[in-house]
Scaffold this active site. Structure first.
Site, short mmCIF file in Angstrom:
data_model
loop_
_atom_site.label_atom_id
_atom_site.label_comp_id
_atom_site.label_asym_id
_atom_site.label_seq_id
_atom_site.Cartn_x
_atom_site.Cartn_y
_atom_site.Cartn_z
N LYS A 1 41.47 50.30 28.20
CA LYS A 1 40.39 49.46 27.23
C LYS A 1 39.06 49.70 28.01
O LYS A 1 39.05 49.65 29.17
CB LYS A 1 40.90 48.40 26.72
CG LYS A 1 41.09 47.28 27.93
CD LYS A 1 41.97 46.37 27.21
CE LYS A 1 42.31 45.12 28.67
NZ LYS A 1 43.73 44.68 28.19
N SER B 1 41.63 40.92 36.49
CA SER B 1 40.99 41.00 35.19
C SER B 1 40.13 39.78 34.83
O SER B 1 39.04 39.74 35.48
CB SER B 1 42.06 41.44 33.96
OG SER B 1 41.50 41.41 32.82
N HIS B 2 40.61 38.93 33.96
CA HIS B 2 39.92 37.96 33.26
C HIS B 2 40.19 36.69 34.02
O HIS B 2 39.58 35.53 33.74
CB HIS B 2 40.03 37.90 31.96
CG HIS B 2 41.42 37.86 31.56
ND1 HIS B 2 42.18 39.08 31.58
CD2 HIS B 2 42.27 36.94 31.14
CE1 HIS B 2 43.41 38.87 31.31
NE2 HIS B 2 43.54 37.47 30.93
N ASP C 1 34.65 41.17 30.64
CA ASP C 1 35.68 40.38 31.89
C ASP C 1 35.38 41.00 33.24
O ASP C 1 34.55 41.80 33.19
CB ASP C 1 37.21 40.36 31.27
CG ASP C 1 37.61 41.54 31.48
OD1 ASP C 1 37.08 42.65 31.42
OD2 ASP C 1 38.95 41.71 31.79
N ASP D 1 36.87 42.79 35.12
CA ASP D 1 37.07 44.33 35.55
C ASP D 1 36.57 44.99 34.64
O ASP D 1 36.83 46.39 34.43
CB ASP D 1 38.59 44.44 36.01
CG ASP D 1 39.62 44.37 34.68
OD1 ASP D 1 39.08 43.35 34.01
OD2 ASP D 1 40.31 45.11 34.66
N ASP E 1 37.17 45.62 31.11
CA ASP E 1 37.93 46.40 30.17
C ASP E 1 37.82 45.44 28.89
O ASP E 1 38.34 46.14 27.79
CB ASP E 1 39.21 46.76 30.56
CG ASP E 1 40.15 45.76 31.04
OD1 ASP E 1 39.60 44.68 31.00
OD2 ASP E 1 41.32 45.85 31.22
N ARG E 2 37.64 44.32 28.89
CA ARG E 2 37.63 43.61 27.68
C ARG E 2 36.01 43.34 27.28
O ARG E 2 35.23 43.28 27.98
CB ARG E 2 38.07 42.34 28.00
CG ARG E 2 39.47 42.22 28.02
CD ARG E 2 40.08 40.93 28.56
NE ARG E 2 41.48 40.85 28.56
CZ ARG E 2 42.20 39.69 28.14
NH1 ARG E 2 41.87 38.79 27.82
NH2 ARG E 2 43.66 39.96 28.68
#
Ligand code: G1P
Ligand code: ZN
Length: 543
Positions: free
Chosen positions: A378, A114-115, A279, A281, A283-284
Site C-alpha cells: 500500500k 509501521s505506525h 504513518d 513507514d 504506506d498508510r
C-alpha cells in the site's frame, strides 16, 4: 574480508505477524543475535543469496541504525552480490517495493514497525519483501518461522568501520557491492508516470490550500520532493517532515484520534481545502477535506470509481480487492462497473498474487491502506496524489466528491472499535467461544434484528490455491449490517481485539458513523461483552 560463522541459539518468538516480525525495541536491542538470527533465517529459506541483489532501509526509528548495520553484515556474510541501501538508512515501505521491482532485486528488508510508536520503549520490526516487491507470502513466513526455531549459525562479515551509510556512493565490501542511494528518486519518477503532474501543479498553484503531515516518519523527504519541489506546493506544506528516531514522541499513526489537531483545523474549522497524514513507514494515509473526514473504506471506492482521471489507470481496471473487514463500498462500484471483486484476509500480503496475475488493479484495507498494481505495498503518498488528481478535475472539493459518491451508491457507514492490551487468554476465549456457537446463531435476534449469517472467514487464494483459515468472525444481520471480529496480528503487548461495524443506507447521508451505527454497536457489545470479559466499558480507540 573475513566472514565468520557465528554459533547461535534459536529464539522461540520470531513468528512474523500480519506484517513482518514486530516486537518491543528492547527485545530486538537486548537479545543477543536477535536481528542476525532472523535475517539469516530469511536468507536460509530464500536460498541462492550469493550474487543476488537486496534492498535495505526503513523508517529511521530508534535502533534502526544498528539494525541496518547488523542486517547488512549478515547480507555481506552471505555473499549477496549487491545491497541497495537508502541514504541514512531511510526507505519508505512503498519505495522499497518500488526499488525491488525496478532493480530486479531478489528481495528487501524493511526496518520498521509501521505506525507503532518508536523509541527505546516503543516498537521495532523487520519485514522481508520478495522479488515482486511485496511482503513475503504466508507460505514463506511459515518456513521462515520454522527456520528461526532451529537456526544454529549465521554468517557475519565485519563491515569496515568507515563504511558510511549516511552518504550516497558505491563501495565494494568483500564480495558485495554496497550502493547507498537517494531513497526518493526511483519512487518519485514512478509516481510521475502514473499521474498528470501538470494538472496537479495547476491545482496546487491556483490557491488550493493543503497540508501534509509526515508525523516525523519517513515520508517527509518524499513529500517535500514530490509535493513541494515537483508539484509546486508552497514550502511548509509538509509538516513534521524531518524523520526522527522517536517520531517526536508521537504515535506515527494517521488516524483521527492520533491526528486530533489536523482534524480540528481541517474538518472542524475548515481552514484548509485538503490535508493528509502518513504513518511511520509511509504506506498508510489519512485523507481529510474541508469539513469532512474520508473513511478509508470510502476512499478506496472513490479512487477506484474515478480511476479514469489518472493516466496510469485510464481504462485499465478489471478487478479490485479489499480486505474482509473493509466495508462493501468498493463492492458497489465493482458491481456497477462490471469488475471482479475479491475479498481477502487482513494484511497486504494477500493482494500480491492477485496483483501479479493481473486480476486486480486497485485494492485496499480499512486501516488507511490503499494501493494498486504499481507496487506490491500500500502506498500513502500515492493515495494523496490520486486524491489531488481527482480534485484537480473536480474543483478541489473533497466533500463534494464524497457526497456525489454517496448519492450514487448509497453510504456504507463504517467504524472500527479497538480494545487494546486486553488479556490474551480472555481474547482467545471470546473468539473460541463464539466460533463454537457460530452454527447456532443464525435466526437469533439482537436488539430486534435477526442475525442471518455467522461465519469463520477462510480464504483460498484463487491464484496460488493457498489456504488461510480462522481469519476473523463475521456476523451479517437482516438489515444488511455487518459486524466483524478479529485479533490483531501486529501488536506487541497483550492482545488487541478489533471490532468492525458497518451498515449501508441511502438516507440522511451526512449522519456521522457514531449515530448511524449506534444500534450495530450495541449488538456488537452484546456479542463481545467487553465488561464481563475484559473489564472494559468502551473501546480504547474508535476509528
Ligand atoms: C493492521 C491492520 C491491517 C494492516 C496491518 C499492517 O493489522 O489491521 O489492515 O494490513 O496492520 O499495516 P492487525 O493489527 O489488525 O493484524
Ligand atoms: Zn505502515
Amino acid at each position: 574480508m573475513e566472514i565468520r560463522t557465528v554459533a547461535t541459539v534459536p529464539w522461540d518468538d520470531q513468528r512474523p505477524g500480519t506484517s513482518g516480525l514486530r516486537k518491543k525495541t528492547r527485545v530486538f536491542a537486548g537479545r543477543p543475535h536477535y536481528v542476525e538470527n532472523f535475517v539469516q533465517s530469511v536468507l536460509d529459506v530464500v536460498g541462492e543469496v550469493a550474487g543476488a541483489t537486496f534492498v535495505l532501509g526503513g523508517d529511521g526509528r530508534h535502533f534502526a541504525d544498528e539494525a541496518l548495520r547488523r542486517t547488512l553484515a549478515v547480507l555481506v556474510g552471505n555473499r549477496a552480490g549487491r545491497v541497495i541501501v537508502g541514504e541514512r538508512g531511510l526507505f519508505s515501505t512503498p519505495a522499497v517495493s518500488c526499488v525491488i521491482r525496478r532493480r530486479g532485486a531478489r528481495g528487501g528488508f524493511v526496518l520498521t514497525a509501521s505506525h507503532n510508536p518508536g523509541g527505546p520503549d516503543g516498537d521495532f520490526g523487520i519485514k522481508y519483501n520478495v522479488g515482486n516487491g511485496g511482503p513475503a507470502p504466508e507460505s514463506l513466513t511459515r518456513r521462515i518461522h520454522a527456520r528461526t526455531r532451529e537456526i544454529r549459525r549465521y554468517f557475519l562479515a565485519e563491515l569496515p568501520p568507515d563504511l558510511d551509510l549516511a552518504r550516497r556512493g558505491t563501495r565494494r565490501v568483500g564480495e558485495t557491492v554496497v550502493e547507498v542511494v537517494d531513497p526518493v528518486a526511483d519512487y518519485a519518477e514512478m509516481l510521475e508516470g502514473l499521474f498528470d503532474f501538470a494538472a496537479i501543479r495547476r491545482l496546487l498553484e491556483g490557491g488550493f490550500r493543503m497540508a501534509f503531515d509526515a508525523l516525523h516518519g519517513v515520508t517527509g523527504p518524499y513529500a517535500r520532493h514530490v509535493l513541494e519541489a515537483r508539484l509546486g506546493a508552497p514550502p511548509g506544506t509538509v509538516r513534521r517532515g524531518d524523520p526522527r528516531p522517536d517520531f517526536g514522541g508521537l504515535h506515527p499513526d494517521p488516524n483521527p484520534t492520533r491526528c486530533r489537531e489536523l482534524v480540528r483545523e481541517v474538518v472542524e474549522e475548515g481552514r484548509l481545502d485538503f490535508a493528509a497524514a502518513c504513518d511511520g513507514d509511509g504506506d498508510r494515509a489519512m485523507i481529510l477535506g474541508r469539513g469532512i473526514f474520508v473513511s478509508p473504506c470510502d476512499g478506496i471506492a472513490v479512487l477506484a470509481d474515478r480511476a479514469d482521471l489518472a493516466p496510469g489507470y485510464r481504462g485499465r481496471i478489471r478487478g479490485v480487492a479489499r480486505s474482509m473487514p473493509t466495508s462493501r463500498a468498493l463492492d458497489r462500484v465493482a458491481a456497477a462497473r462490471g469488475w471482479d471483486l475479491y475479498e481477502t484476509p487482513t494484511g497486504w500480503k494477500f493482494f500480491g498474487s492477485l496483483l501479479d496475475a493481473g486480476r486486480i488493479q486497485i485494492c485496499g484495507e480499512e486501516s488507511f491502506g490503499i494501493g494498486s498494481d504499481h507496487l506490491r505495498e500500500k502506498d500513502g503518498l500515492w493515495a494523496v496524489l490520486f486524491w489531488l488528481q481527482i480534485l484537480a478535475a473536480g474543483g478541489g472539493d473533497v466533500a463534494g466528491v464524497l457526497r456525489a459518491h454517496w448519492r450514487r451508491y448509497g453510504r456504507d457507514w463504517f467504524t472500527r472499535h479497538d480494545y487494546e492490551g486486553v488479556d490474551p487468554a480472555a481474547a482467545t476465549a471470546l473468539v473460541e467461544e463464539l466460533r463454537g456457537r457460530l452454527s447456532g446463531l443464525p435466526g437469533t435476534v439482537w436488539g430486534g434484528v435477526r442475525l442471518v449469517r455467522a461465519e469463520d472467514f477462510a480464504y483460498r487464494d484463487p491464484v496460488t490455491g493457498e489456504e488461510a483459515v480462522h481469519q476473523g468472525l463475521r456476523f451479517l444481520f437482516a438489515d444488511d449490517s455487518r459486524i466483524t471480529l478479529r485479533l490483531s496480528g501486529t501488536g506487541t503487548e497483550g492482545a488487541t481485539l478489533r471490532v468492525y461495524l458497518e451498515r449501508h443506507g441511502r438516507e440522511d447521508l451526512d449522519r456521522p458513523p457514531a449515530t448511524a451505527l449506534a444500534a450495530v454497536a450495541a449488538r456488537a457489545r452484546a456479542l463481545v461483552e467487553p465488561r464481563r470479559r475484559f473489564g472494559r466499558d468502551a473501546p480504547d480507540v474508535v476509528t
